[in-house]
Design a protein around this motif. Structure first.
Motif, mmCIF file in Angstrom:
data_model
loop_
_atom_site.group_PDB
_atom_site.id
_atom_site.type_symbol
_atom_site.label_atom_id
_atom_site.label_comp_id
_atom_site.label_asym_id
_atom_site.label_seq_id
_atom_site.Cartn_x
_atom_site.Cartn_y
_atom_site.Cartn_z
ATOM 1 N N LEU A 231 0.841 -1.200 0.000
ATOM 2 C CA LEU A 231 0.000 0.000 0.000
ATOM 3 C C LEU A 231 0.873 1.246 0.000
ATOM 4 O O LEU A 231 1.899 1.312 0.690
ATOM 5 C CB LEU A 231 -0.915 0.006 1.230
ATOM 6 C CG LEU A 231 -1.988 -1.099 1.313
ATOM 7 C CD1 LEU A 231 -2.795 -0.939 2.597
ATOM 8 C CD2 LEU A 231 -2.906 -1.064 0.106
ATOM 9 N N ASP A 232 0.451 2.254 -0.752
ATOM 10 C CA ASP A 232 1.162 3.535 -0.830
ATOM 11 C C ASP A 232 0.564 4.468 0.221
ATOM 12 O O ASP A 232 -0.442 5.136 -0.016
ATOM 13 C CB ASP A 232 1.007 4.127 -2.229
ATOM 14 C CG ASP A 232 1.852 5.392 -2.423
ATOM 15 O OD1 ASP A 232 2.235 6.016 -1.411
ATOM 16 O OD2 ASP A 232 2.089 5.762 -3.584
ATOM 17 N N PHE A 233 1.199 4.498 1.391
ATOM 18 C CA PHE A 233 0.617 5.246 2.506
ATOM 19 C C PHE A 233 0.694 6.757 2.286
ATOM 20 O O PHE A 233 -0.166 7.497 2.767
ATOM 21 C CB PHE A 233 1.298 4.837 3.814
ATOM 22 C CG PHE A 233 1.035 3.407 4.171
ATOM 23 C CD1 PHE A 233 -0.168 3.040 4.735
ATOM 24 C CD2 PHE A 233 1.965 2.411 3.906
ATOM 25 C CE1 PHE A 233 -0.439 1.713 5.047
ATOM 26 C CE2 PHE A 233 1.706 1.083 4.210
ATOM 27 C CZ PHE A 233 0.496 0.740 4.777
ATOM 28 N N GLY A 234 1.679 7.213 1.558
ATOM 29 C CA GLY A 234 1.725 8.631 1.208
ATOM 30 C C GLY A 234 0.539 9.014 0.346
ATOM 31 O O GLY A 234 -0.093 10.070 0.552
ATOM 32 N N ALA A 235 0.187 8.172 -0.617
ATOM 33 C CA ALA A 235 -0.965 8.448 -1.478
ATOM 34 C C ALA A 235 -2.264 8.384 -0.689
ATOM 35 O O ALA A 235 -3.204 9.155 -0.948
ATOM 36 C CB ALA A 235 -0.994 7.447 -2.635
ATOM 37 N N ILE A 236 -2.324 7.462 0.287
ATOM 38 C CA ILE A 236 -3.526 7.346 1.119
ATOM 39 C C ILE A 236 -3.754 8.640 1.905
ATOM 40 O O ILE A 236 -4.871 9.163 1.968
ATOM 41 C CB ILE A 236 -3.393 6.139 2.067
ATOM 42 C CG1 ILE A 236 -3.433 4.833 1.258
ATOM 43 C CG2 ILE A 236 -4.469 6.151 3.128
ATOM 44 C CD1 ILE A 236 -3.048 3.604 2.061
ATOM 45 N N LEU A 237 -2.693 9.171 2.492
ATOM 46 C CA LEU A 237 -2.813 10.416 3.239
ATOM 47 C C LEU A 237 -3.174 11.577 2.317
ATOM 48 O O LEU A 237 -4.022 12.415 2.656
ATOM 49 C CB LEU A 237 -1.518 10.711 3.985
ATOM 50 C CG LEU A 237 -1.117 9.700 5.078
ATOM 51 C CD1 LEU A 237 0.258 10.029 5.635
ATOM 52 C CD2 LEU A 237 -2.151 9.680 6.205
ATOM 53 N N ASP A 238 -2.544 11.643 1.156
ATOM 54 C CA ASP A 238 -2.841 12.718 0.212
ATOM 55 C C ASP A 238 -4.283 12.639 -0.267
ATOM 56 O O ASP A 238 -4.939 13.671 -0.479
ATOM 57 C CB ASP A 238 -1.892 12.648 -0.991
ATOM 58 C CG ASP A 238 -0.470 13.061 -0.637
ATOM 59 O OD1 ASP A 238 -0.298 13.706 0.421
ATOM 60 O OD2 ASP A 238 0.452 12.732 -1.412
#
Length: 674
Positions: free
Chosen positions: A39-46
């Motif tokens: 999972l791309d956690f930076g993308a999730i937050l963004d």
């Protein structure tokens, strides 16, 4: 094997690299897999910041409250789905009510409080105005606005629904999107709940995302506009709180962690009293609900020395009737712990307690789990210890066995009971069961600093009391010291955790524009017609009516006095009134002025004003003597929708005399048709 998915970036993503296997707590057999390290956690937050945040902030508090109510109604209509999957956690039907119904109820409470206690606006005012100068042209007002980041909710295994919803309710009401990370051992229940919420269509895209499994580098990617809430063990809380990025960026971190909660039996509550029976019931319930896997469960039972043995006998007799086993089997009152790892941890902690206490119920109880396939389940029988010398003991005050384990200890007097309770070094709740108000006061004042909640119960309150271990959304949930030092829930207090308080300074007109509430000193707006003839939607903030004057006569004062029976000397005796330092002589009644004021501004004909529901902040500033005149300036101060048919209008009423000096002011509340 069930694939337990995450809901991120607007879609469901199944398990991947790093997925963990989850077992059924009752049978011990594999149930599913969860987690995905890709999972791309930076993308999730963004995604939360760019999609969920703006959508939530575009809504008013009331619109968000209606969203919470709609979610609660949808979950309530489909809660059987959550009941069915929760059995695998070891939870009984009664446990479901605590977790699932409790979580749904929390949504309902916050929906109601949002409509009743918050404005239909995007800004929340905090406190009153602060006048910075003599003339009142430069003022200050504290306001709350939503954080522009993400709330990351890290939850414990024991309440997969309530634990999530009690954090989501205030953060969504505040206007902040959330990323939910449930404990992996029970994340399949949380996933089922989030599926229902997403499918309801009531949530804006990005408002809620679910991560089942690990959070990856999420904490390293947070900023000062983000917040972290955590429920779980003290050891994990310390590790998360110490994240260098959280410290460097001053990211808000709220922890609700394990604690050695105590319950104190009053010396008046002997066998045969309602309080003794109540105490026994509370203790056994807290030992067995969720198999004792509650952060608010009673871990230490503090009783007067003469009542220790009767209490052991009564609690043991009640525990002996508890049927443990597969929660789907009729008659089972206590299920399994969440996992074999948890069972091993509880037994290890119980062994530590046993070095300072004697087991008086448990090992020899003969209680065995019932059910067709329970041999591999994580069952632990309720176990009661007696620590005869709690002053010399240390481990019983430091060791929490997070299961159906509790320890009785004797006390000598109120001071000793409080000292023992405080040796837990901070807890979520301590309870006192007594009918002696003096004892309750003495103990409560001594323990309050070390406990987040003090629950007092007796024969007078027991019919409505919510229970030692039941945090209510109206009150704060948290505690000092070992309990984490945080606060959750607490009604609107919980909403403010996800908002920034800012001091705004400026002219009355500027503060009126920013806060959405009329501030005295703002130029009045002349209404196109009498404001009482205008409907709720047509009235504008600041619309003002100034009435004609009315002269107050001595006959008015005397008639009012005799008609109402209020013949107080300041209204009827010139000499006595003159001796009073507040009056120059006989003066008009304050309530006469209010009555005359209403007569000056009320429109008598049938119209959109439906009812006068009260007044706030009434102040009589200057006396009115016979021969003075008064006039009223009535201004629309604030508007709050209440139902589709009507809304509440808060009016500012100012009474001035013939010299333009203020003699009284107050806020009038009316219900006005939409």
């Amino acid at each position: 094997m069930q694939d337990i998915s995450s809901h991120v970036l607007g879609r469901w993503i199944g398990p991947g690299p790093g997925a963990r296997e989850i077992a059924n707590a009752v049978t011990g057999r594999p149930l599913g897999r969860a987690g995905n390290d890709d999972l791309d956690f930076g993308a999730i937050l963004d995604f939360a910041r760019s999609r969920g945040g703006p959508a939530l902030r575009a809504m008013t508090f009331h619109e968000r409250a209606r969203m919470l109510k709609a979610l609660a109604q949808h979950l309530s209509a489909h809660k059987q789905v959550l009941y069915d999957v929760s059995y695998a956690t070891g939870a009984t039907l009664g446990d479901h009510a605590f977790d699932i119904d409790g979580g749904i109820g929390t949504l309902f409470v916050y929906a109601s409080k949002g409509r009743r206690e918050l404005p239909d606006a995007q800004v929340l005012l905090d406190g009153g105005l602060e006048q910075m100068g003599r003339a009142g042209s430069f003022l200050g007002q504290h306001i709350y606005t939503p954080l522009r980041g993400v709330a990351v909710h890290v939850n414990a295994f024991n309440f997969p629904v309530w634990g999530m919803l009690e954090k989501l309710a205030p953060s969504l009401l505040a206007g902040v999107p959330s990323v939910v990370k449930p404990a992996t051992a029970s994340c399949y229940v949380t996933e089922a709940c989030v599926r229902l919420m997403i499918d309801s269509g009531h949530l804006p895209e990005g408002a809620v995302q679910l991560v089942t499994g690990g959070l990856g580098d999420t904490l390293d990617l947070l900023d000062s506009q983000d917040a972290v809430t955590f429920t779980g063990s003290a050891a994990t809380a310390v590790r998360l709180r110490a994240n260098p990025n959280l410290i460097r960026k001053a990211v808000r971190f709220t922890a609700e962690q394990d604690s050695l909660n105590a319950s104190i039996l009053g010396p008046d509550a002997g066998p045969g009293t309602a309080e003794f029976d109540l105490f026994v019931k509370e203790v056994t319930r807290e030992m067995t609900v969720k198999a004792g896997q509650k952060c608010t469960a009673i871990r230490r039972i503090i009783a007067p020395e003469p009542l220790v043995q009767p209490l052991i006998e009564a609690v043991s007799a009640r525990l002996a009737k508890v049927v443990i086993g597969d929660p789907r089997v009729e008659g089972v009152r206590m299920g399994a712990l969440i996992s074999q790892d948890q069972k091993a941890d509880v037994l290890a902690k119980a062994a530590v307690i046993a070095t300072e206490a004697e087991c008086v119920f448990g090992v020899q109880s003969g209680l065995a789990p019932v059910g067709p396939d329970v041999e591999g389940g994580a069952f632990v029988a309720p176990t009661l210890f007696l620590c005869a010398d709690p002053d010399r003991a240390r481990k019983v005050h430091e060791t929490e066995a997070f299961g159906p384990i509790s320890t009785i200890m004797p006390y000598r007097d109120a001071e000793h009971a409080a000292t023992l309770a405080n040796r837990g070094r901070g807890s979520l709740v301590a309870s006192i069961v007594t009918h002696d108000a003096g004892f309750a006061r003495d103990v409560a004042l001594e323990i309050a600093a070390w406990h987040g909640r003090v629950y007092i119960n007796d024969r007078d309150s027991m019919a409505e009391a919510t229970g030692h271990g039941a945090p209510m959304p109206h009150m704060v949930h948290g505690g000092p010291g070992r309990a984490g030092g945080g606060e959750e829930l607490g009604g609107i207090r919980g909403v403010k955790h996800f908002m920034q308080r800012t001091a705004v300074q400026g002219s009355p007109a500027m503060l009126t524009a920013i806060g959405g509430r009329w501030v005295p000193g703002t130029a009045p707006v002349t209404a196109p017609a009498h404001p009482f003839t205008r409907r709720f939607g047509d009235l504008g903030i600041g619309e003002t009516l100034t009435t004609a004057p009315r002269t107050i006569t001595l006959a008015d004062i005397e008639h009012f006095a005799h008609f109402t029976g209020d013949t107080f000397y300041a209204h009827m005796d010139e000499a006595a009134a003159a001796r009073n330092p507040f009056f120059p002589g006989r003066v008009a009644h304050g309530y006469l002025l209010l009555s005359f004021a209403a007569g000056l501004f009320v429109e008598p004909n049938e119209g959109p004003v439906l009812a006068n529901t009260g007044l706030d902040a009434l102040r009589f500033v200057r006396p009115v003597v016979p021969g003075d005149s008064i006039r009223v300036t009535l201004t629309v101060k604030e508007k709050t929708p209440r139902t589709p048919e009507y809304g509440e209008v808060r009016w500012h009423a100012r009474l001035d005399n013939q010299d333009g000096d203020k003699v009284a002011d107050y806020e009038l509340l009316t219900m006005v048709a939409v």
